[in-house]
Design a protein around this motif. Structure first.
Motif, mmCIF file in Angstrom:
data_model
loop_
_atom_site.group_PDB
_atom_site.id
_atom_site.type_symbol
_atom_site.label_atom_id
_atom_site.label_comp_id
_atom_site.label_asym_id
_atom_site.label_seq_id
_atom_site.Cartn_x
_atom_site.Cartn_y
_atom_site.Cartn_z
ATOM 1 N N ARG A 208 0.838 -1.217 0.000
ATOM 2 C CA ARG A 208 0.000 0.000 0.000
ATOM 3 C C ARG A 208 0.865 1.256 0.000
ATOM 4 O O ARG A 208 0.557 2.247 -0.664
ATOM 5 C CB ARG A 208 -0.956 -0.014 1.208
ATOM 6 N N ILE A 209 1.984 1.209 0.717
ATOM 7 C CA ILE A 209 2.892 2.369 0.718
ATOM 8 C C ILE A 209 3.507 2.527 -0.689
ATOM 9 O O ILE A 209 3.578 3.634 -1.230
ATOM 10 C CB ILE A 209 3.962 2.216 1.821
ATOM 11 N N ALA A 210 3.884 1.396 -1.287
ATOM 12 C CA ALA A 210 4.483 1.456 -2.631
ATOM 13 C C ALA A 210 3.514 2.035 -3.658
ATOM 14 O O ALA A 210 3.923 2.673 -4.636
ATOM 15 C CB ALA A 210 4.920 0.052 -3.060
ATOM 16 N N ARG A 211 2.213 1.819 -3.439
ATOM 17 C CA ARG A 211 1.207 2.328 -4.396
ATOM 18 C C ARG A 211 0.583 3.640 -3.912
ATOM 19 O O ARG A 211 -0.501 4.034 -4.370
ATOM 20 C CB ARG A 211 0.099 1.279 -4.600
ATOM 21 N N ASN A 212 1.247 4.283 -2.931
ATOM 22 C CA ASN A 212 0.791 5.587 -2.393
ATOM 23 C C ASN A 212 -0.601 5.554 -1.771
ATOM 24 O O ASN A 212 -1.320 6.559 -1.785
ATOM 25 C CB ASN A 212 0.817 6.668 -3.490
ATOM 26 N N ALA A 266 12.806 -7.496 4.373
ATOM 27 C CA ALA A 266 12.651 -8.264 3.129
ATOM 28 C C ALA A 266 11.436 -7.782 2.336
ATOM 29 O O ALA A 266 11.473 -7.702 1.098
ATOM 30 C CB ALA A 266 12.519 -9.751 3.454
ATOM 31 N N ALA A 267 10.341 -7.433 3.041
ATOM 32 C CA ALA A 267 9.119 -7.009 2.347
ATOM 33 C C ALA A 267 9.330 -5.662 1.648
ATOM 34 O O ALA A 267 8.922 -5.479 0.490
ATOM 35 C CB ALA A 267 7.961 -6.921 3.346
ATOM 36 N N GLY A 272 11.292 -2.044 -3.122
ATOM 37 C CA GLY A 272 12.388 -1.093 -3.344
ATOM 38 C C GLY A 272 12.280 0.189 -2.536
ATOM 39 O O GLY A 272 12.650 1.258 -3.018
ATOM 40 N N LEU A 273 11.788 0.075 -1.279
ATOM 41 C CA LEU A 273 11.673 1.272 -0.426
ATOM 42 C C LEU A 273 12.438 1.066 0.888
ATOM 43 O O LEU A 273 12.527 -0.076 1.380
ATOM 44 C CB LEU A 273 10.197 1.544 -0.093
ATOM 45 N N PRO A 274 12.977 2.176 1.479
ATOM 46 C CA PRO A 274 13.672 2.045 2.764
ATOM 47 C C PRO A 274 12.647 1.974 3.909
ATOM 48 O O PRO A 274 11.958 2.959 4.179
ATOM 49 C CB PRO A 274 14.487 3.350 2.849
#
Ligand code: NAP
Ligand code: GDD
Length: 332
Positions: A208-212, A266-267, A272-274
């Motif tokens: 959800r964070i990766a997709r804003n 790992a997730a 590809g986010l810190p």
């Protein structure tokens, strides 16, 4: 259509394990009956694909209304279905929540297992019975890794209830000669895991964070360690136990532990986010007590039944995060 001779009855068919087990048994040509409780929403998302399959539903897959607290209904279903194998998976399965609702957790997990064992004991034909025990029975574990002989020292209401049910299952096997197996399963996860278990919460949060859709993920103790495997491998272990000539107890585990922090790391690597930028801590998610040194030795099931896990930790994390991303993308 001809009914197959192998008839399975599953309590908890709508849960993570119940859904994978149903798929496995249907593939093996079983007739599968499941007990479902009345809910206000008819959609049973994990088995909806099976229920909608006209070749299966009403032919080799049947659902019956019942609740673990309702012994007259359980007795009627078991008599009518006359299962050759019974997989008892139902119950309140959240350890943290068991501190908030201890009485119903113990009632569903402990007393309901006793109820079912008594009904099974009274059946005219033998029923092979699988009981979903848990690593939580070892709690403050006195040895590591744990085996089938490690003493029971649970540290949560849930663990106490599972310990009670596990010991009862042993008593019924020894006293009445019933074919009863305890599968002492360590944590097993999948994209079908409940959303308030840590692995699913992390996988969902990262996606959800990766997709804003979210900008933070709030967790409890990042240093907790668990022996995490794949649910699909673990339902195979359940089935294997009931195919053996004798009933016994088996630890099912990977033998490896990872911390919650490693799972998070790992997730977020998959997207590809810190993670340090997004993960927050709230003591609301801490537990009054945690089990310690939980890691299982599955040598016995490996040697006796030939079971071994197919996937590893990295694959599990990737599979769970990718499933969340795919679910979001399919809705957009
Ligand atoms: P889950 O996803 O939480 O599923 C629990 C199932 O029990 C659901 O089908 C639920 O129905 C049903 N249920 C709960 N209370 C009930 C009641 N009063 N009457 C009838 N049905 C009821 O759990 P899971 O992960 O599949 O785990 C299966 C079993 O293995 C559980 O007993 C769990 O404690 C045990 N276990 C799990 C793990 C693990 O890592 N997953 C490890 C060791 C042991 P609804 O869908 O209606 O809620
Ligand atoms: N649920 C949850 N939510 N757990 C968190 C969180 C959070 O936000 N943050 C940290 N954790 C930690 C918990 O404190 C625990 O140490 C660990 O993550 C795993 O928690 P869960 O995923 O809730 O699983 P569990 O280990 O307590 O219980 C699961 O495994 C047992 C077998 O070992 C359940 O499936 C039980 O039913 C099962 O018997």
């Amino acid at each position: 259509m001809k009914e197959s001779k192998k008839v399975a009855l599953i309590t908890g068919i709508t849960g993570q394990d119940g859904s994978y087990l149903s798929e496995l048994l249907l593939k093996k040509d079983y007739t599968v009956h499941g007990i479902v409780r009345r809910t206000s929403n008819l959609l049973r998302s994990r088995i909806e694909h099976l229920r909608r399959d006209e070749k299966l539903y009403g032919r080799r897959l049947f659902l019956h209304y019942g609740d673990l607290s309702d012994s007259t209904t359980l007795r009627r279903i078991i008599s009518e279905v006359s299962p050759t194998e019974m997989y008892h998976l139902a119950g309140q399965s959240h350890v943290g929540l068991s501190f908030e609702i201890p009485e119903s957790t113990c009632e569903e997990t402990g007393m309901a297992t006793l109820r079912l064992l008594e009904i099974v004991r009274a059946q005219p034909s033998p029923v092979k019975f699988y009981h979903a025990s848990s690593a939580e029975i070892f709690g403050d574990a006195s040895a590591s890794p744990q085996t089938e002989n490690t003493p029971l020292r649970p540290t949560s209401p849930y663990g106490c209830a599972k310990a009670f049910a596990t010991q009862l299952a042993r008593v019924y096997r020894q006293s009445y000669g019933l074919f009863v197996c305890n599968g002492i399963l360590y944590n097993h996860e999948s994209p079908r895991r409940g959303e308030n278990f840590v692995t699913r919460k992390i996988a969902r949060g990262a996606a959800r964070i990766a997709r804003n859709l979210d900008d933070e993920l709030v967790l409890g103790n990042l240093e907790s360690r668990r022996d995490w495997g794949r649910a699909q491998d673990y339902v195979q272990a359940m089935w294997l136990m009931l195919q053996h000539q004798t009933a016994d107890d088996y630890v099912v585990a990977t033998g490896e532990t990872h911390s919650v922090r490693e799972f998070v790391d790992a997730a977020f690597a998959v997207v590809g986010l810190p993670w340090e930028k997004y993960v927050k801590h709230d003591s609301l998610f801490n537990r009054p007590t945690e089990p310690v040194r939980l890691v299982g030795c599955s040598e016995k099931i490996g040697k006796t039944l030939g079971w071994k896990p197919a996937g590893n930790f990295a694959q599990l994390v990737r599979e769970m995060v990718e499933a969340e991303l795919a679910a979001i993308d399919s809705r957009q």
